[in-house]
Design a protein around this motif. Structure first.
Motif, PDB file in Angstrom:
ATOM      1  N   GLN A   4     -35.214  -6.111  -9.644  1.00 14.52           N
ATOM      2  CA  GLN A   4     -34.214  -5.392  -8.862  1.00 14.52           C
ATOM      3  C   GLN A   4     -32.840  -6.056  -8.885  1.00 14.52           C
ATOM      4  O   GLN A   4     -31.864  -5.454  -8.467  1.00 14.52           O
ATOM      5  CB  GLN A   4     -34.679  -5.260  -7.416  1.00 14.52           C
ATOM      6  CG  GLN A   4     -35.921  -4.409  -7.284  1.00 14.52           C
ATOM      7  CD  GLN A   4     -36.466  -4.418  -5.876  1.00 14.52           C
ATOM      8  OE1 GLN A   4     -36.344  -5.398  -5.166  1.00 14.52           O
ATOM      9  NE2 GLN A   4     -37.070  -3.314  -5.487  1.00 14.52           N
ATOM     10  N   VAL A   5     -32.771  -7.284  -9.366  1.00 13.94           N
ATOM     11  CA  VAL A   5     -31.512  -8.028  -9.386  1.00 13.94           C
ATOM     12  C   VAL A   5     -30.656  -7.540 -10.545  1.00 13.94           C
ATOM     13  O   VAL A   5     -31.156  -7.303 -11.641  1.00 13.94           O
ATOM     14  CB  VAL A   5     -31.783  -9.544  -9.499  1.00 13.94           C
ATOM     15  CG1 VAL A   5     -30.496 -10.325  -9.526  1.00 13.94           C
ATOM     16  CG2 VAL A   5     -32.661 -10.010  -8.360  1.00 13.94           C
ATOM     17  N   ARG A   6     -29.361  -7.431 -10.307  1.00 17.03           N
ATOM     18  CA  ARG A   6     -28.481  -6.847 -11.318  1.00 17.03           C
ATOM     19  C   ARG A   6     -27.865  -7.865 -12.265  1.00 17.03           C
ATOM     20  O   ARG A   6     -27.575  -7.547 -13.401  1.00 17.03           O
ATOM     21  CB  ARG A   6     -27.369  -6.076 -10.628  1.00 17.03           C
ATOM     22  CG  ARG A   6     -27.900  -4.902  -9.867  1.00 17.03           C
ATOM     23  CD  ARG A   6     -26.813  -4.192  -9.156  1.00 17.03           C
ATOM     24  NE  ARG A   6     -27.415  -3.195  -8.274  1.00 17.03           N
ATOM     25  CZ  ARG A   6     -26.790  -2.152  -7.825  1.00 17.03           C
ATOM     26  NH1 ARG A   6     -25.537  -1.933  -8.141  1.00 17.03           N
ATOM     27  NH2 ARG A   6     -27.391  -1.301  -7.041  1.00 17.03           N
ATOM     28  N   THR A   7     -27.638  -9.095 -11.811  1.00 14.40           N
ATOM     29  CA  THR A   7     -26.940 -10.061 -12.659  1.00 14.40           C
ATOM     30  C   THR A   7     -27.911 -11.061 -13.273  1.00 14.40           C
ATOM     31  O   THR A   7     -29.006 -11.292 -12.750  1.00 14.40           O
ATOM     32  CB  THR A   7     -25.883 -10.847 -11.850  1.00 14.40           C
ATOM     33  OG1 THR A   7     -26.556 -11.651 -10.877  1.00 14.40           O
ATOM     34  CG2 THR A   7     -24.903  -9.913 -11.168  1.00 14.40           C
TER      35      THR A   7
ATOM     36  N   GLU B 274     -32.140 -15.312 -12.650  1.00 18.03           N
ATOM     37  CA  GLU B 274     -32.559 -16.702 -12.800  1.00 18.03           C
ATOM     38  C   GLU B 274     -32.868 -17.318 -11.439  1.00 18.03           C
ATOM     39  O   GLU B 274     -33.853 -18.030 -11.284  1.00 18.03           O
ATOM     40  CB  GLU B 274     -31.481 -17.502 -13.518  1.00 18.03           C
ATOM     41  CG  GLU B 274     -31.341 -17.141 -14.988  1.00 18.03           C
ATOM     42  CD  GLU B 274     -30.136 -17.808 -15.652  1.00 18.03           C
ATOM     43  OE1 GLU B 274     -29.494 -18.665 -15.021  1.00 18.03           O
ATOM     44  OE2 GLU B 274     -29.852 -17.450 -16.804  1.00 18.03           O
ATOM     45  N   ALA B 275     -32.036 -17.020 -10.450  1.00 20.80           N
ATOM     46  CA  ALA B 275     -32.252 -17.538  -9.102  1.00 20.80           C
ATOM     47  C   ALA B 275     -33.550 -16.987  -8.507  1.00 20.80           C
ATOM     48  O   ALA B 275     -34.320 -17.727  -7.890  1.00 20.80           O
ATOM     49  CB  ALA B 275     -31.076 -17.191  -8.209  1.00 20.80           C
ATOM     50  N   ALA B 276     -33.803 -15.692  -8.704  1.00 22.02           N
ATOM     51  CA  ALA B 276     -35.022 -15.074  -8.178  1.00 22.02           C
ATOM     52  C   ALA B 276     -36.266 -15.667  -8.840  1.00 22.02           C
ATOM     53  O   ALA B 276     -37.264 -15.943  -8.167  1.00 22.02           O
ATOM     54  CB  ALA B 276     -34.979 -13.563  -8.390  1.00 22.02           C
TER      55      ALA B 276
END
Length: 67
Positions: free
Chosen positions: A5-8, A13-15
């Motif tokens: 679901q993360v766009r960037t 990477e953080a998720a």
């Protein structure tokens, strides 16, 4: 939030890093405890009960019926 679901790229990477560190922490706690941690609804009930001795369902105020 799930990785998909993360766009960037940085967010993905953080998720992934958070997911890995959380899994590692869970394995560490399970090893110390000597058994698996409860999952899902069982986990909510366990955490709720450990804080004050009452289960999550017992903490819910009954709703009065309104017509």
């Amino acid at each position: 939030m799930g990785v998909e679901q993360v766009r960037t790229k940085q967010g993905k990477e953080a998720a992934r890093g958070l997911h890995r560190s959380t899994a590692a922490e869970e394995r560490k706690v399970e090893a110390q405890k000597g058994s698996d941690l409860a999952k899902g609804a069982d986990r909510v009930e366990e955490r709720s009960r450990s804080s004050d001795g009452k289960g999550a369902g017992e903490k819910q105020a009954p709703r009065s019926k309104r017509h």
